[in-house]
Scaffold this motif. Structure first.
Motif, PDB file in Angstrom:
ATOM      1  N   VAL A   1      21.749 -16.296  -0.803  1.00  0.00           N
ATOM      2  CA  VAL A   1      21.208 -17.652  -0.884  1.00  0.00           C
ATOM      3  C   VAL A   1      19.909 -17.755  -0.067  1.00  0.00           C
ATOM      4  O   VAL A   1      18.926 -18.323  -0.535  1.00  0.00           O
ATOM      5  N   LEU A   2      19.906 -17.189   1.125  1.00  0.00           N
ATOM      6  CA  LEU A   2      18.703 -17.242   1.957  1.00  0.00           C
ATOM      7  C   LEU A   2      17.551 -16.455   1.333  1.00  0.00           C
ATOM      8  O   LEU A   2      16.406 -16.914   1.340  1.00  0.00           O
ATOM      9  N   VAL A   3      17.848 -15.293   0.777  1.00  0.00           N
ATOM     10  CA  VAL A   3      16.799 -14.508   0.107  1.00  0.00           C
ATOM     11  C   VAL A   3      16.266 -15.287  -1.096  1.00  0.00           C
ATOM     12  O   VAL A   3      15.050 -15.319  -1.335  1.00  0.00           O
ATOM     13  N   GLY A   4      17.135 -15.932  -1.836  1.00  0.00           N
ATOM     14  CA  GLY A   4      16.702 -16.747  -2.971  1.00  0.00           C
ATOM     15  C   GLY A   4      15.786 -17.874  -2.540  1.00  0.00           C
ATOM     16  O   GLY A   4      14.772 -18.152  -3.191  1.00  0.00           O
ATOM     17  N   PHE A   5      16.114 -18.520  -1.442  1.00  0.00           N
ATOM     18  CA  PHE A   5      15.273 -19.603  -0.933  1.00  0.00           C
ATOM     19  C   PHE A   5      13.900 -19.086  -0.536  1.00  0.00           C
ATOM     20  O   PHE A   5      12.878 -19.692  -0.863  1.00  0.00           O
TER      21      PHE A   5
ATOM     22  N   ILE B   1      11.839 -18.409  -3.646  1.00  0.00           N
ATOM     23  CA  ILE B   1      11.344 -19.649  -4.252  1.00  0.00           C
ATOM     24  C   ILE B   1      10.147 -20.183  -3.479  1.00  0.00           C
ATOM     25  O   ILE B   1       9.125 -20.553  -4.072  1.00  0.00           O
ATOM     26  N   VAL B   2      10.231 -20.252  -2.168  1.00  0.00           N
ATOM     27  CA  VAL B   2       9.121 -20.759  -1.358  1.00  0.00           C
ATOM     28  C   VAL B   2       7.902 -19.857  -1.509  1.00  0.00           C
ATOM     29  O   VAL B   2       6.774 -20.337  -1.666  1.00  0.00           O
ATOM     30  N   PHE B   3       8.097 -18.545  -1.492  1.00  0.00           N
ATOM     31  CA  PHE B   3       6.995 -17.605  -1.665  1.00  0.00           C
ATOM     32  C   PHE B   3       6.350 -17.775  -3.042  1.00  0.00           C
ATOM     33  O   PHE B   3       5.128 -17.805  -3.168  1.00  0.00           O
TER      34      PHE B   3
ATOM     35  N   VAL C   1       1.818 -19.549  -6.503  1.00  0.00           N
ATOM     36  CA  VAL C   1       1.350 -20.333  -7.641  1.00  0.00           C
ATOM     37  C   VAL C   1       0.314 -21.357  -7.195  1.00  0.00           C
ATOM     38  O   VAL C   1      -0.722 -21.523  -7.843  1.00  0.00           O
ATOM     39  N   LYS C   2       0.557 -22.035  -6.099  1.00  0.00           N
ATOM     40  CA  LYS C   2      -0.399 -23.032  -5.618  1.00  0.00           C
ATOM     41  C   LYS C   2      -1.720 -22.380  -5.218  1.00  0.00           C
ATOM     42  O   LYS C   2      -2.782 -22.937  -5.451  1.00  0.00           O
ATOM     43  N   MET C   3      -1.661 -21.210  -4.617  1.00  0.00           N
ATOM     44  CA  MET C   3      -2.887 -20.542  -4.189  1.00  0.00           C
ATOM     45  C   MET C   3      -3.680 -20.011  -5.384  1.00  0.00           C
ATOM     46  O   MET C   3      -4.903 -20.081  -5.395  1.00  0.00           O
TER      47      MET C   3
END
Length: 57
Positions: free
Chosen positions: A20-24, A27-29, A34-36
């Motif tokens: 779950v932590l790796v998935g989070f 997602i944030v990465f 994408v924003k950059m």
């Protein structure tokens, strides 16, 4: 319950929490990349006047 069962259950729970932590993090990465790459304005509110963020009339 024996100690082996308790340890096995804890190991399973720890692996699930790790996934779950790796998935989070993924997602944030991904959102950051994408924003950059799309050129979005990455400036944030930090109590400094920035003319680039002001609306012109």
């Amino acid at each position: 319950m024996t100690d082996e069962e308790i340890h096995a259950r804890r190991a399973k729970n720890n692996k699930m929490l790790g996934l779950v932590l790796v998935g989070f993090v993924v997602i944030v990465f991904g959102i950051t990349i994408v924003k950059m790459t799309k050129g979005h304005n990455m400036e944030a509110f930090d109590h400094v006047r920035r003319p680039a963020l002001e609306v012109t009339q």
